[in-house]
Enzyme design. Structure first.
Site, PDB file in Angstrom:
ATOM      1  N   ASP A   9       0.880  -1.184   0.000  1.00  0.00           N
ATOM      2  CA  ASP A   9       0.000   0.000   0.000  1.00  0.00           C
ATOM      3  C   ASP A   9       0.913   1.230   0.000  1.00  0.00           C
ATOM      4  OD1 ASP A   9      -2.386   1.571   0.326  1.00  0.00           O
ATOM      5  OD2 ASP A   9      -1.915   1.782   2.450  1.00  0.00           O
ATOM      6  N   TYR A  41      -0.689   8.267  -2.611  1.00  0.00           N
ATOM      7  CA  TYR A  41      -0.748   7.916  -4.036  1.00  0.00           C
ATOM      8  C   TYR A  41      -1.923   8.628  -4.730  1.00  0.00           C
ATOM      9  CZ  TYR A  41       2.475   3.803  -3.897  1.00  0.00           C
ATOM     10  OH  TYR A  41       3.549   2.962  -3.812  1.00  0.00           O
ATOM     11  N   CYS A  72      -4.295  -1.577  -1.867  1.00  0.00           N
ATOM     12  CA  CYS A  72      -4.464  -0.138  -2.061  1.00  0.00           C
ATOM     13  C   CYS A  72      -5.413   0.051  -3.248  1.00  0.00           C
ATOM     14  CB  CYS A  72      -3.099   0.469  -2.362  1.00  0.00           C
ATOM     15  SG  CYS A  72      -3.152   2.214  -2.814  1.00  0.00           S
ATOM     16  N   ASN A  73      -6.511   0.738  -3.024  1.00  0.00           N
ATOM     17  CA  ASN A  73      -7.482   0.942  -4.109  1.00  0.00           C
ATOM     18  C   ASN A  73      -6.891   1.773  -5.233  1.00  0.00           C
ATOM     19  OD1 ASN A  73      -9.010   0.588  -1.470  1.00  0.00           O
ATOM     20  ND2 ASN A  73     -10.641   0.330  -2.968  1.00  0.00           N
ATOM     21  N   THR A  74      -6.107   2.789  -4.847  1.00  0.00           N
ATOM     22  CA  THR A  74      -5.550   3.696  -5.851  1.00  0.00           C
ATOM     23  C   THR A  74      -4.543   2.969  -6.746  1.00  0.00           C
ATOM     24  OG1 THR A  74      -5.774   5.398  -4.163  1.00  0.00           O
ATOM     25  CG2 THR A  74      -4.509   5.979  -6.111  1.00  0.00           C
ATOM     26  N   CYS A 182     -10.964   3.183   0.248  1.00  0.00           N
ATOM     27  CA  CYS A 182      -9.526   3.393   0.450  1.00  0.00           C
ATOM     28  C   CYS A 182      -9.160   2.573   1.679  1.00  0.00           C
ATOM     29  CB  CYS A 182      -9.255   4.877   0.704  1.00  0.00           C
ATOM     30  SG  CYS A 182      -7.579   5.214   1.286  1.00  0.00           S
ATOM     31  N   THR A 183      -8.060   1.836   1.598  1.00  0.00           N
ATOM     32  CA  THR A 183      -7.748   0.900   2.688  1.00  0.00           C
ATOM     33  C   THR A 183      -7.317   1.595   3.986  1.00  0.00           C
ATOM     34  OG1 THR A 183      -5.519   0.607   1.756  1.00  0.00           O
ATOM     35  CG2 THR A 183      -7.196  -1.025   1.154  1.00  0.00           C
TER      36      THR A 183
HETATM   37  N1  DGL Z   1      -4.694   3.108   0.959  1.00  0.00           N
HETATM   38  C1  DGL Z   1      -4.686   3.787  -0.316  1.00  0.00           C
HETATM   39  C2  DGL Z   1      -5.953   3.421  -1.080  1.00  0.00           C
HETATM   40  O1  DGL Z   1      -6.536   2.410  -0.777  1.00  0.00           O
HETATM   41  C3  DGL Z   1      -4.397   5.223  -0.103  1.00  0.00           C
HETATM   42  C4  DGL Z   1      -4.105   5.985  -1.329  1.00  0.00           C
HETATM   43  C5  DGL Z   1      -3.249   7.194  -1.131  1.00  0.00           C
HETATM   44  O2  DGL Z   1      -2.100   7.034  -0.721  1.00  0.00           O
HETATM   45  O3  DGL Z   1      -3.712   8.282  -1.447  1.00  0.00           O
HETATM   46  O4  DGL Z   1      -6.370   4.084  -1.993  1.00  0.00           O
END
Ligand code: DGL
Length: 266
Positions: A9, A41, A72-74, A182-183
């Protein structure tokens, strides 16, 4: 089969997925990578996120992983197609959980809180079109939330203020489900539950992702047969202070039994 699983992540958020995988698959050795030197991210370009994800996957491959979980979703939105094309090991990504929310809504309105990268991505928009075309989807970009979790400030006043700003417009539009896209966001659960109230179901996709990991390992004959306690390793490209704190206080991991390594450069 006894090779480790890699999970990564942009920071500590993926630990919300790690805890589900560790509890569902207690024999698996897990290597977690927090890329907190490059966090967040969300506002980065697709190309940047692909590049960072690729470097982490190369690192995992040097550690002989049998599978990678993009926790990580992104990063899933930006890079998973690319990673699947480039590498032969299986990848599991974060599913935008709009589908279960859209299936179960009674008010016909669901909310999703995620980063700009996730909400603008093809994956989310395809899922939304496919499963939620008949319901109202109220989207909010959780600007600033990831940073609060990274700083260990997920229970403070600032967190409450921001969450109210993002959740209230959803409530005004009568959502009865809020998807955590978002995780990092499951670490705000006490506050989100308090703001959303008891009539709203909060959807965290992490348990479903852990089941997907298990199914794929089973299908491919890759489940670990190790009999001794699994080994857990945590690496970060920056500091490990918040990571350690979450491991001990929230995930109840005995820090003496795991490896935690800071400032890993890729
Ligand atoms: N945990 C990431 C997600 O699930 C965070 C993304 C980020 O760093 O902006 O999207």
């Amino acid at each position: 089969m006894n090779q480790p699983i890699g999970m990564f992540d942009s920071g500590v958020g993926g630990l919300s997925v790690w805890r589900e995988v560790a509890s569902l698959l207690p024999r698996e050795e897990l290597i977690y990578f927090s890329d907190n030197a490059h966090c967040p991210y969300g506002p980065k370009s697709v190309e940047e996120v692909i590049l960072l994800s690729e470097k982490i996957v190369e690192y995992f491959i040097s550690k002989d992983v049998k599978m990678v979980v993009v926790a990580c979703n992104t990063a899933t939105a930006a890079a998973i197609d690319h990673l699947r094309n480039k590498y032969s090991i299986p990848f599991v990504g974060m599913e935008p959980a709009v589908k279960p929310a859209a299936l179960h809504t009674k008010t016909g309105a669901v909310g999703i809180l995620a980063t700009a990268g996730t909400l603008g991505g093809r994956l989310f928009n395809m899922t939304k079109q496919r499963y939620a075309s008949n319901v109202k989807v109220v989207m909010e970009v959780g600007t600033g939330l990831v940073e609060l979790v990274e700083n260990g400030e997920q229970y403070g006043e600032k967190a409450k203020e921001l969450l109210q700003k993002y959740v209230k417009p959803m409530l005004l539009r009568k959502v009865d489900h809020i998807v955590l896209g978002c995780t990092h966001y499951p670490f705000f659960r006490p506050l989100i539950d308090e703001i959303a109230g008891t009539n709203v179901t909060i959807v965290d996709p992490a348990p479903a992702v852990a089941r997907r990991v298990k199914d794929i390992l089973e299908e491919q004959g890759l489940l670990s047969k190790a009999m001794d306690a699994p080994k857990y390793h945590f690496f970060a490209s920056g500091s490990t202070d918040t990571l350690k704190e979450l491991l001990v206080k929230v995930l109840k991991v005995d820090i003496e039994l795991v490896d935690v390594v800071a400032n890993v450069s890729l």
